[in-house]
Scaffold this active site. Structure first.
Site: not given
Ligand SMILES: NC(=O)c1ccc[n+]([C@@H]2O[C@H](COP(=O)([O-])OP(=O)(O)OC[C@H]3O[C@@H](n4cnc5c(N)ncnc54)[C@H](OP(=O)(O)O)[C@@H]3O)[C@@H](O)[C@H]2O)c1
Length: 287
Positions: A9-10, A173, A177, A242, A254
């Site tokens: 994902g992101a 962190k 959050n 987020s 979350e």
């Molecule tokens: N984004 C940020 O700026 C940021 C910054 C710091 C920390 N974080 C942390 O990083 C972690 C990831 O966050 P994110 O923002 O990247 O979330 P996200 O964009 O929702 O990405 C999560 C990904 O996991 C995929 N997924 C879900 N179930 C799955 C499975 N069974 N098999 C394979 N892939 C699967 C989702 O697929 P789909 O495409 O089907 O939805 C999505 O692509 C979280 O804990 C978040 O708190 C994020």
């Protein structure tokens, strides 16, 4: 080096793009298929066509698994781990919260799980299409596994380091959050922290986090609640964290990794955490 990224994902896609740019060929283990990775980074666009799998049965063991699913996505992630983890595989968990290791201990030995604090602001507009807002960093614990994880990113555009006191980095962190629950609960962006009564509520949430974090061994400053509020007040008034973004988009939140954990660990230490407990209950009820 065989690297698989579960949850592109992101964060997973941004990290994948930087690894590809520095010469690695990570395998992307996705829920939703896509053909092309397009990541706009602060230093330019990375355009790549990595191998994307959506069926865990097609995966084989690798040297490193980088888990970048949301913290609540344990079951789906575990289906990939069953295929990707061999006797030597190390699993880096790139998620929020402080329970990275505990979350995956049922699936492999704890000494092969590397918890990682991620500070990379990234947003996804479609599968594989990401904007990385600013340069970011990741921190793993000091030691052989943490150093090996950092080495994967040695010549990449992400600053990855190890920390002797990783727990304090993670709890700091979490302090930021946990206060963000106020935004998700009100449906309002960062500017709401300008209201004195909201700022006081945020200080209360962080004070509980501080007490529980210290009981868990983190070294945290008395000033942390004021620092967190100051950080929210200094952000652009319309910035959306987020948790709020997930609520507005009708996605799962979350809340457990950000507020529930403080209530759960607080209770284990005999520390009252009524604000975080209420936040977790209300956010879970909204789902
Ligand atoms: N984004 C940020 O700026 C940021 C910054 C710091 C920390 N974080 C942390 O990083 C972690 C990831 O966050 P994110 O923002 O990247 O979330 P996200 O964009 O929702 O990405 C999560 C990904 O996991 C995929 N997924 C879900 N179930 C799955 C499975 N069974 N098999 C394979 N892939 C699967 C989702 O697929 P789909 O495409 O089907 O939805 C999505 O692509 C979280 O804990 C978040 O708190 C994020």
């Amino acid at each position: 080096m065989r690297i698989a990224i579960v949850g592109p994902g992101a964060i997973g896609s941004t990290v994948a793009a930087h690894l590809i740019q520095s010469g690695h060929q990570p395998l992307l283990c996705a829920r939703t298929a896509f053909d092309r990775l397009l990541v706009q980074t602060p230093k330019g666009q990375i355009d790549a066509t990595p191998v994307v799998l959506t069926d865990p049965a097609k995966a084989d063991p690798v040297d490193w698994v980088l888990v970048a699913t949301k913290a609540y996505e344990v079951e789906g992630t575990a289906r990939w781990l069953q295929r990707l983890v061999g006797p030597e595989t190390r699993v880096a968990v790139l998620q929020n919260g402080v329970e990275h290791v505990a979350r995956f201990m049922p699936f492999l030995p704890a000494d092969r799980i590397v918890p990682v604090v991620v500070e990379i602001p990234a947003e996804r507009s479609a599968p594989g299409v990401i904007v990385q807002r600013r340069d970011g960093w990741m921190k793993a614990p000091a030691g052989v596994n943490g150093e090996a994880f950092a080495a994967l990113f040695a010549s990449s555009g992400v600053d990855v380091a190890t920390a002797e006191d990783w727990a304090s980095v993670a709890w700091r962190k979490l302090a930021l959050n946990c206060a963000g629950a106020v935004n998700a609960l009100t449906g309002l962006p960062a500017g709401i922290a300008a209201k004195p009564e909201i700022a006081e509520l945020m200080r209360g949430l962080v004070a509980e986090c501080l007490a529980v974090g210290r009981a868990e061994g983190a070294i945290l400053e008395d000033e942390l609640p004021d620092q967190v509020v100051a950080q929210y007040q200094a952000s652009p008034a319309d910035s959306v964290n987020s948790l709020l973004a997930d609520r507005l988009a009708g996605r799962r939140m979350e809340w457990d990794a950000r507020n529930g954990v403080i209530a759960r660990l607080g209770s284990a230490h005999g520390i009252d955490t009524p604000l975080n407990q209420m936040a977790a209950i209300l956010l879970s009820a909204m789902e």
